[in-house]
Write a protein that holds these residues in place. Sequence first.
Motif, PDB file in Angstrom:
ATOM      1  N   GLY A 156     151.045  10.243 122.838  1.00 22.70           N
ATOM      2  CA  GLY A 156     150.111  10.728 121.869  1.00 22.70           C
ATOM      3  C   GLY A 156     149.950  10.494 121.044  1.00 22.70           C
ATOM      4  N   ALA A 157     150.850  10.023 120.311  1.00 24.09           N
ATOM      5  CA  ALA A 157     150.643   9.482 118.734  1.00 24.09           C
ATOM      6  C   ALA A 157     149.734   8.343 119.452  1.00 24.09           C
ATOM      7  N   ALA A 158     150.057   7.474 118.372  1.00 29.22           N
ATOM      8  CA  ALA A 158     148.888   5.820 118.171  1.00 29.22           C
ATOM      9  C   ALA A 158     149.016   5.694 119.071  1.00 29.22           C
ATOM     10  N   ASN A 159     147.714   4.778 119.614  1.00 29.98           N
ATOM     11  CA  ASN A 159     147.832   5.016 120.776  1.00 29.98           C
ATOM     12  C   ASN A 159     146.208   3.626 120.943  1.00 29.98           C
ATOM     13  N   TYR A 160     146.317   2.471 121.560  1.00 26.86           N
ATOM     14  CA  TYR A 160     145.083   1.331 122.068  1.00 26.86           C
ATOM     15  C   TYR A 160     145.974   1.254 123.110  1.00 26.86           C
ATOM     16  N   VAL A 161     145.279   2.082 124.135  1.00 26.05           N
ATOM     17  CA  VAL A 161     144.997   2.099 125.433  1.00 26.05           C
ATOM     18  C   VAL A 161     143.479   1.939 126.159  1.00 26.05           C
ATOM     19  N   ILE A 162     143.031   0.727 126.324  1.00 29.39           N
ATOM     20  CA  ILE A 162     141.289   0.663 126.953  1.00 29.39           C
ATOM     21  C   ILE A 162     140.958   0.244 128.064  1.00 29.39           C
ATOM     22  N   ASN A 163     140.596   0.717 128.783  1.00 29.63           N
ATOM     23  CA  ASN A 163     139.932   0.594 130.182  1.00 29.63           C
ATOM     24  C   ASN A 163     139.110  -0.330 129.808  1.00 29.63           C
ATOM     25  N   THR A 164     140.041  -1.635 130.015  1.00 30.80           N
ATOM     26  CA  THR A 164     138.527  -2.872 129.250  1.00 30.80           C
ATOM     27  C   THR A 164     139.786  -4.030 130.057  1.00 30.80           C
ATOM     28  N   ALA A 165     138.676  -5.263 131.087  1.00 35.53           N
ATOM     29  CA  ALA A 165     139.910  -6.003 131.312  1.00 35.53           C
ATOM     30  C   ALA A 165     139.528  -6.731 130.143  1.00 35.53           C
ATOM     31  N   ASN A 166     141.420  -7.169 130.258  1.00 36.76           N
ATOM     32  CA  ASN A 166     141.160  -8.676 129.339  1.00 36.76           C
ATOM     33  C   ASN A 166     141.079  -8.292 127.691  1.00 36.76           C
ATOM     34  N   ALA A 167     140.953  -7.446 127.215  1.00 42.86           N
ATOM     35  CA  ALA A 167     140.825  -6.680 126.211  1.00 42.86           C
ATOM     36  C   ALA A 167     142.002  -7.880 124.546  1.00 42.86           C
ATOM     37  N   THR A 168     140.964  -7.521 123.473  1.00 45.50           N
ATOM     38  CA  THR A 168     141.477  -8.234 122.912  1.00 45.50           C
ATOM     39  C   THR A 168     142.068  -7.709 122.115  1.00 45.50           C
ATOM     40  N   PRO A 169     143.608  -7.663 121.582  1.00 49.13           N
ATOM     41  CA  PRO A 169     144.732  -7.095 120.719  1.00 49.13           C
ATOM     42  C   PRO A 169     143.643  -6.811 119.958  1.00 49.13           C
ATOM     43  N   GLU A 170     143.871  -5.044 119.239  1.00 48.91           N
ATOM     44  CA  GLU A 170     143.665  -5.008 117.649  1.00 48.91           C
ATOM     45  C   GLU A 170     144.117  -5.523 116.864  1.00 48.91           C
ATOM     46  N   THR A 171     143.221  -6.487 115.986  1.00 45.57           N
ATOM     47  CA  THR A 171     144.187  -7.214 115.360  1.00 45.57           C
ATOM     48  C   THR A 171     142.803  -6.817 114.058  1.00 45.57           C
TER      49      THR A 171
END
Length: 673
Positions: free
Chosen positions: A365-380
């Motif tokens: 439950g700490a920092a997370n980049y978890v989105i339910n979208t196909a082929n999401a671009t990286p968090e840049t």
Amino acid sequence: MSESSTDGSYGKARFTRRRFIIGTVGVSAAAALGGTVVRAPRAVASGAPSGPPTTTLPLPTTTEPEQLLLTWGSDPAREVTVSWSAPGTVAQPAPVLAFSTRPITARNPGWLIKLPDPKPLDVTQRYEEAASVSFPDGLNGQTTYFYHVQLTNLEPGTRYYYQVSDGASAPSTAGASFETAPHGRARFRFSSYGDLATPSWDLNTSGNIWHESCDNSWFAVTAIENPGDGQGAPLFHLLNGDLCYANLDVDNAPGVWRDFGNNVARSSAHRPWMPALGNHECEFGVDMMSGHPGSAAGGIGAQGAAGNFWNGPYGFGHYLSRFLLPDNGVTNWDGNRLRGNFYAFGVGTVKFISLDADDIIYQDGAANYVINTANATPETTTTGAEIPNGTTTYTRFYTGGLKPDATDDSLVPDYASGRPNLQTIWLEKTLAQARRDPSVDMIVVFMHQCAMSTSVPGNGSDLGIRQAWLPLFDKYEVDLVLSGHEHDYERTYPVRGYDAGELGTVVAPNPGQVKGAAVDTRRPAVVTTEPYEFNGTPAWNTREGTVYLVLGGGGTNGPTNTYGTDPADDKPQAKVITTRNAVVGSEATGFSKNGADSVEDAPWSAAINPTDAYGYSIFDVDPGQRPGETTITFQYFAIPAVTNEAGSAHDGTTTLPTQPTEKFVFGRRVGRP
Ligand SMILES: [Fe+2]
Ligand SMILES: [Fe+2]
């Protein structure tokens, strides 16, 4: 006697309507508080921003000291650390601390301590008495500066005046002072909450709204300087994790920390604030310059491959730059010193222990980049870091492993692995020392996550804490455990051991679990539901059982004070996290992450507050006449949410309470002849 607010047959105390009115109205008394509704000067914005910034905003290029912060050393009667920050990305030219037992004036310049040039945070190194630390944020590239002076050999129970200077502008902190802790058996007051966040735009230094900004955060700090019972500010404050949620504003973490620092400085310039690490102190980053890179040797590439996008060691770089806390003397298996990750100090007859439960919880439950979208671009980010979808900063066992002990379903340091969990080993040693020490009567543990919580929208109870640390809390008879994480209030009955054979039920299976299956939640066993009485106040004997307090109502904009009941019998029910809520999915489909997987009946839940999520706790310690007689009188003051909470601004006023919604005495002799 029984609790005045027990609502009959279920044995679960609730806040009655009458109690709510006592706790939150008090119009005449509130008016008498006067200064509590005075607003800060409006910041740069002329109207409410529409929401959190989506680009990196510049920080000031001035150097005048701000964010004053006092913390205890290991011996609070003799050691205080004075810390401060530069406002932005420019180091102070010649930082100096002056201190004296008399006010600092032209005729009494005090003792002067000049600080050295800043060095990047490196937790493999020891700190000098005076240290300047720089920390480059691993996502937005902004470097910020922190200054620490560890004062030692101070006189107990003594007021010291101090002043900090950047060497360029006239000091503006004249008159700031603090008091060292008393020596020996003495009365004192401390306070606590977690999950503070930042005020909203109009009460923030920056004029911004951040992801968890809410003006309750402002009032929570105001309240510590003027508690509602009129008996004065505490000697120090315990801040139970989730300090400011900077890991949610990936483009502006240094800016969020700055607004946090200036808000709490309204109190932390005058008395120590002692924090515990929470999940929101763990941040994404790709910084390699602040110690060894954790479990993935081999550089940034290897870190990324291992999923360790960490802002400083274990993601705690900002925290460890900002707070120079008592040294636990523990060096991690990877060579990083663990100073400040967990620590202990004693005041009067009470030993305080701050733990980092991120090390042992199941929850991811700490920092997370978890989105339910196909082929999401990286968090840049500004610095070019690319964090792929599905990445989390999961740090369980970062100080070493635990293994199951089959005799009681606990977890114990895994010596056979060669890397046993160092925090748990330190905890047992520290608890054993405290219980051997005739000057220590009571032990107060504070940490972020919860062993017990019945919040429904919150996180739930984490089995990892029950397995790793509750056996130690039982063995060494820890008196109180304070936490946050849930943005609400909850109190348990005294508990000891666990209800072997009482099982929970899997309701939201993680991979490998089966819905409807029974699961051992190691449910803490209630010692008693009937308090004793001590000088007319309901009292709990904490030698019989440990009382757990959820105090997560510091000020975030996400209250969680809706509490679970079993629909079958209307008794309290808790969510329990019994396995890692691992990320599932793929780049091609998107990712998702589970919440708590199981539920249990929760007869341990003694009090909840469905009315007000926010509040603060005041603890008055009385050492009594003889060793063993210490009592702690606890008052919980519920703070109503800001008056116009609708909308993204969360801008408003509230009325600080003058009456506690709960008052109890805790002690190891209460109820005994
Ligand atoms: Fe929180
Ligand atoms: Fe949290």
